[in-house]
Design an enzyme around this catalytic site. Structure first.
Site, PDB file in Angstrom:
ATOM      1  N   HIS A   1       0.849  -1.189   0.000  1.00 31.61           N
ATOM      2  CA  HIS A   1       0.000   0.000   0.000  1.00 31.61           C
ATOM      3  C   HIS A   1       0.891   1.248   0.000  1.00 31.61           C
ATOM      4  CE1 HIS A   1      -3.852  -1.992   1.865  1.00 31.61           C
ATOM      5  NE2 HIS A   1      -3.454  -2.567   0.748  1.00 31.61           N
TER       6      HIS A   1
ATOM      7  N   GLU B   1       0.818   3.910   1.794  1.00 35.85           N
ATOM      8  CA  GLU B   1       1.211   4.411   3.120  1.00 35.85           C
ATOM      9  C   GLU B   1       2.263   3.524   3.773  1.00 35.85           C
ATOM     10  OE1 GLU B   1      -1.807   3.697   1.913  1.00 35.85           O
ATOM     11  OE2 GLU B   1      -3.386   4.889   2.840  1.00 35.85           O
TER      12      GLU B   1
ATOM     13  N   CYS C   1      -5.417   1.743   6.151  1.00 38.51           N
ATOM     14  CA  CYS C   1      -5.980   0.511   6.713  1.00 38.51           C
ATOM     15  C   CYS C   1      -5.259   0.168   8.012  1.00 38.51           C
ATOM     16  CB  CYS C   1      -5.833  -0.626   5.696  1.00 38.51           C
ATOM     17  SG  CYS C   1      -4.143  -1.224   5.535  1.00 38.51           S
TER      18      CYS C   1
ATOM     19  N   CYS D   1      -1.493  -0.147   7.514  1.00 39.61           N
ATOM     20  CA  CYS D   1      -0.806   1.134   7.284  1.00 39.61           C
ATOM     21  C   CYS D   1      -0.837   2.013   8.532  1.00 39.61           C
ATOM     22  CB  CYS D   1      -1.424   1.849   6.099  1.00 39.61           C
ATOM     23  SG  CYS D   1      -1.156   0.971   4.531  1.00 39.61           S
TER      24      CYS D   1
END
Ligand SMILES: Nc1ccnc(=O)[nH]1
Length: 169
Positions: free
Chosen positions: A62, A64, A92, A95
């Site tokens: 991801h 992040e 999420c 992250c």
């Protein structure tokens, strides 16, 4: 218990969130998912930019998390405690955890994970959680500031634009 302060976005926050929209768009053009994140110092200077990178890094890459992995290698935890993580969509659980462990103490996001879920549905590539970042972070031991979701119609529209028609739901 940690102190989680929820604040409204400043004009500088909005400016930097638009940058995450650009980064998300670039990620999408490169064949990745439309997510963008950046690390900024306390004066609003961009230090690192990072788009979703699942093609290179796999499904857990991801924007992040990838950003936090880079930030934690490049800067000290002391310096990172003065920096902010900006992201187009709320991080999420993974992250949020990466942010916590990297010692970035301020989070600014555009749309909620719940809003994101309504865009992705149960798409195989992104079966989105429905869990506020604050719910994760409030179980830690660090004082943090969270800004988001941002109540700015034009910004929300810009974030959502790259998701419309992208997901199979
Ligand atoms: N917030 C996010 C959800 C899914 N993928 C990402 O890169 N970022």
């Amino acid at each position: 218990m940690p102190v989680i302060t929820q604040k409204n976005a400043t004009s500088d926050d909005i400016r930097l969130l638009y940058e995450t929209v650009r980064i998300a768009h670039e990620a999408k053009e490169a064949g990745n998912h439309p997510f963008g994140a950046l690390l900024a110092d306390k004066d609003g200077n961009i230090l690192i930019e990072q788009g979703n990178d699942h093609n290179e890094g796999g499904p857990a890459m991801h924007a992040e998390t990838a950003l936090m992995l880079k930030a934690g290698k490049k800067y000290s935890p002391e310096f990172l405690s003065t920096c902010s993580l900006y992201t187009s969509a709320e991080p999420c659980v993974m992250c949020s955890g990466a942010m916590y462990w990297t010692n970035v103490r301020r989070l600014v996001f555009g749309i909620t994970e719940s809003q994101l879920l309504s865009l992705t549905g149960s798409d195989d590539q992104n079966p989105t959680f429905d869990l506020p970042a604050v719910s994760v972070l409030s179980h830690g031991q660090k004082d943090l500031e969270v800004v988001g979701p941002v109540d700015d119609e034009a910004l929300v529209r810009a974030i959502i634009e790259d998701h419309i028609g992208f997901w199979n739901n």
